[in-house]
Design a protein around this motif. Sequence first.
Motif, mmCIF file in Angstrom:
data_model
loop_
_atom_site.group_PDB
_atom_site.id
_atom_site.type_symbol
_atom_site.label_atom_id
_atom_site.label_comp_id
_atom_site.label_asym_id
_atom_site.label_seq_id
_atom_site.Cartn_x
_atom_site.Cartn_y
_atom_site.Cartn_z
ATOM 1 N N LYS A 52 7.584 8.817 -11.374
ATOM 2 C CA LYS A 52 8.505 9.958 -11.363
ATOM 3 C C LYS A 52 7.702 11.215 -11.682
ATOM 4 C CE LYS A 52 12.608 9.050 -13.304
ATOM 5 N NZ LYS A 52 13.574 8.615 -14.355
ATOM 6 N N PRO A 53 6.881 11.661 -10.716
ATOM 7 C CA PRO A 53 6.017 12.815 -10.976
ATOM 8 C C PRO A 53 6.827 14.080 -11.258
ATOM 9 C CG PRO A 53 6.046 12.300 -8.629
ATOM 10 C CD PRO A 53 6.763 11.188 -9.326
ATOM 11 N N THR A 54 6.447 14.778 -12.318
ATOM 12 C CA THR A 54 7.131 15.990 -12.723
ATOM 13 C C THR A 54 6.117 17.087 -12.960
ATOM 14 O OG1 THR A 54 8.796 14.628 -13.840
ATOM 15 C CG2 THR A 54 8.737 16.972 -14.395
ATOM 16 N N LEU A 55 6.369 18.264 -12.417
ATOM 17 C CA LEU A 55 5.456 19.384 -12.593
ATOM 18 C C LEU A 55 5.781 20.123 -13.876
ATOM 19 C CD1 LEU A 55 5.275 20.888 -8.980
ATOM 20 C CD2 LEU A 55 3.750 19.228 -10.055
ATOM 21 N N LEU A 56 4.743 20.483 -14.606
ATOM 22 C CA LEU A 56 4.889 21.286 -15.812
ATOM 23 C C LEU A 56 4.009 22.523 -15.666
ATOM 24 C CD1 LEU A 56 5.094 18.091 -16.775
ATOM 25 C CD2 LEU A 56 5.410 19.192 -18.991
ATOM 26 N N ALA A 57 4.457 23.635 -16.223
ATOM 27 C CA ALA A 57 3.710 24.884 -16.102
ATOM 28 C C ALA A 57 3.576 25.556 -17.455
ATOM 29 C CB ALA A 57 4.411 25.829 -15.118
ATOM 30 N N ALA A 58 2.470 26.246 -17.656
ATOM 31 C CA ALA A 58 2.242 26.975 -18.904
ATOM 32 C C ALA A 58 1.547 28.290 -18.587
ATOM 33 C CB ALA A 58 1.376 26.150 -19.860
ATOM 34 N N THR A 59 1.883 29.309 -19.335
ATOM 35 C CA THR A 59 1.237 30.622 -19.143
ATOM 36 C C THR A 59 0.886 31.216 -20.496
ATOM 37 O OG1 THR A 59 1.493 32.817 -18.130
ATOM 38 C CG2 THR A 59 3.444 31.861 -19.143
ATOM 39 N N ASP A 60 -0.182 31.991 -20.532
ATOM 40 C CA ASP A 60 -0.614 32.596 -21.790
ATOM 41 C C ASP A 60 -1.635 33.681 -21.494
ATOM 42 O OD1 ASP A 60 -0.839 33.043 -24.539
ATOM 43 O OD2 ASP A 60 -0.979 30.907 -24.993
ATOM 44 N N GLY A 61 -2.048 34.350 -22.547
ATOM 45 C CA GLY A 61 -3.107 35.349 -22.464
ATOM 46 C C GLY A 61 -4.131 35.082 -23.539
ATOM 47 N N ASN A 93 2.541 17.867 -23.605
ATOM 48 C CA ASN A 93 3.637 17.193 -22.915
ATOM 49 C C ASN A 93 3.116 16.100 -21.995
ATOM 50 O OD1 ASN A 93 5.032 20.294 -23.101
ATOM 51 N ND2 ASN A 93 6.265 18.542 -23.721
ATOM 52 N N PHE A 94 1.876 15.660 -22.263
ATOM 53 C CA PHE A 94 1.227 14.577 -21.515
ATOM 54 C C PHE A 94 1.098 14.890 -20.027
ATOM 55 C CE2 PHE A 94 0.671 10.436 -23.963
ATOM 56 C CZ PHE A 94 0.383 11.118 -25.148
ATOM 57 N N ALA A 95 0.906 16.171 -19.720
ATOM 58 C CA ALA A 95 0.678 16.587 -18.341
ATOM 59 C C ALA A 95 -0.819 16.738 -18.097
ATOM 60 C CB ALA A 95 1.379 17.915 -18.057
ATOM 61 N N THR A 96 -1.298 16.141 -17.028
ATOM 62 C CA THR A 96 -2.691 16.294 -16.628
ATOM 63 C C THR A 96 -2.821 17.591 -15.833
ATOM 64 O OG1 THR A 96 -3.033 13.902 -16.522
ATOM 65 C CG2 THR A 96 -4.592 15.280 -15.316
ATOM 66 N N PRO A 97 -3.636 18.546 -16.295
ATOM 67 C CA PRO A 97 -3.779 19.813 -15.566
ATOM 68 C C PRO A 97 -4.273 19.592 -14.141
ATOM 69 C CG PRO A 97 -4.721 19.985 -17.762
ATOM 70 C CD PRO A 97 -4.434 18.530 -17.542
ATOM 71 N N ALA A 131 -8.434 22.926 -10.884
ATOM 72 C CA ALA A 131 -8.960 23.816 -9.853
ATOM 73 C C ALA A 131 -8.424 25.226 -10.018
ATOM 74 C CB ALA A 131 -8.591 23.289 -8.467
ATOM 75 N N LEU A 132 -9.289 26.197 -9.828
ATOM 76 C CA LEU A 132 -8.877 27.601 -9.771
ATOM 77 C C LEU A 132 -8.511 27.893 -8.323
ATOM 78 C CD1 LEU A 132 -8.582 30.414 -11.030
ATOM 79 C CD2 LEU A 132 -11.035 30.754 -10.669
ATOM 80 N N VAL A 156 -0.720 24.619 -14.058
ATOM 81 C CA VAL A 156 0.293 23.645 -13.639
ATOM 82 C C VAL A 156 -0.306 22.251 -13.752
ATOM 83 C CG1 VAL A 156 1.706 22.811 -11.720
ATOM 84 C CG2 VAL A 156 1.459 25.267 -12.107
ATOM 85 N N GLY A 157 0.488 21.338 -14.329
ATOM 86 C CA GLY A 157 0.043 19.953 -14.463
ATOM 87 C C GLY A 157 1.120 19.007 -13.998
ATOM 88 N N VAL A 158 0.800 17.713 -14.000
ATOM 89 C CA VAL A 158 1.751 16.701 -13.563
ATOM 90 C C VAL A 158 1.835 15.607 -14.625
ATOM 91 C CG1 VAL A 158 -0.021 15.433 -12.257
ATOM 92 C CG2 VAL A 158 2.410 15.138 -11.669
ATOM 93 N N ALA A 159 3.049 15.124 -14.849
ATOM 94 C CA ALA A 159 3.275 14.071 -15.834
ATOM 95 C C ALA A 159 4.373 13.145 -15.350
ATOM 96 C CB ALA A 159 3.670 14.683 -17.183
ATOM 97 N N GLU A 160 4.426 11.967 -15.940
ATOM 98 C CA GLU A 160 5.570 11.088 -15.727
ATOM 99 C C GLU A 160 6.767 11.687 -16.457
ATOM 100 O OE1 GLU A 160 6.070 8.671 -13.843
ATOM 101 O OE2 GLU A 160 4.187 7.589 -13.462
ATOM 102 N N GLU A 161 7.900 11.775 -15.787
ATOM 103 C CA GLU A 161 9.076 12.410 -16.369
ATOM 104 C C GLU A 161 9.447 11.811 -17.722
ATOM 105 O OE1 GLU A 161 13.810 12.804 -15.312
ATOM 106 O OE2 GLU A 161 12.372 12.813 -13.652
#
Length: 327
Positions: A52-61, A93-97, A131-132, A156-161
Amino acid sequence: MISYKDAGVDIDAGNSFVEGIKPFVKSTLTPNVIGGIGSFSGAFRLPSGYNKPTLLAATDGVGTKLRLAIDSGKLDSVGIDLVAMCVNDLICNFATPMFFLDYYATGKLDINSAKEVVSGIAKGCVIAKCALIGGETAEMPSMYSSGDFDLAGFAVGVAEEDEIDRSKFVNEGDILVALPSSGLHSNGFSLARAVIKKEKLNLGSEFEGKTLLETLLEPTRIYVDEFLRLKDSINAMAHITGGGIVENLPRVLPNGLGAKIQRSAIKTPKIFELIAKSVEQSEMDRTFNCGVGMVLVVPNDKVDYVLANSDGYIIGQIIKGSGVEML
């Protein structure tokens, strides 16, 4: 007639910059990247092997650490900071970048400075195994003073839901293992800079084998390797950023459980001791990582494995209650 260049924006310089950073971008590409730099958007093929692939996103400075880097002209590491602050959140959140994008905004584009920053972003992406695949460079003379720029990053990374919410895996009696930080990382620099100004500290003075400036600008540690190596042996992870352990660790704790931490067990680098001479302990606790970049919540039967396969060390335990108790 007035040209765009007359108004302060040099399109040719922007194009030259894009050409100049292509080798950096290429060094980060992975087999799942589709196409290359120059398209209207970046494309990335979803990895296989997920139920159950789920996309996760994070942003920062990078915060006001950037002010210190700009003023000193040392720009080669803030790109690593930018990547680190995003990917270190994803792995909690156990997401692989998978991929990263950046935003670089300045008053007037200095190609050499911008290339130095992007080279750091590329280094960070290589360390984080992502990857950039795109970015944006904005030249806005009415918004930024000469020589100033700002950065934002997006990962953006991917994790099991079913693996995203780590609090449901945390149990009473789990052991808290600290992974050391590389320094201040990218939090608390407004306070650190205020201390430097108040105490009239010399940034060029020797400190722990290098200059104080180099110590402050030490790039944020990226913990992706540790995550990939240990993920099957840990219940949860907390990225210790602004707010410190006391505010970040509770983010992975379920209702009814808290954490007990032995303050004396924390291996605190000298740079925090220097700042603490002018700052109350309670303020240190909620502003800086104080030497702990990531806290791992580890079941008892996996502790030996985690300690043997990382530079982590035990600082506490999960208990009944709420919040974080620093003893």
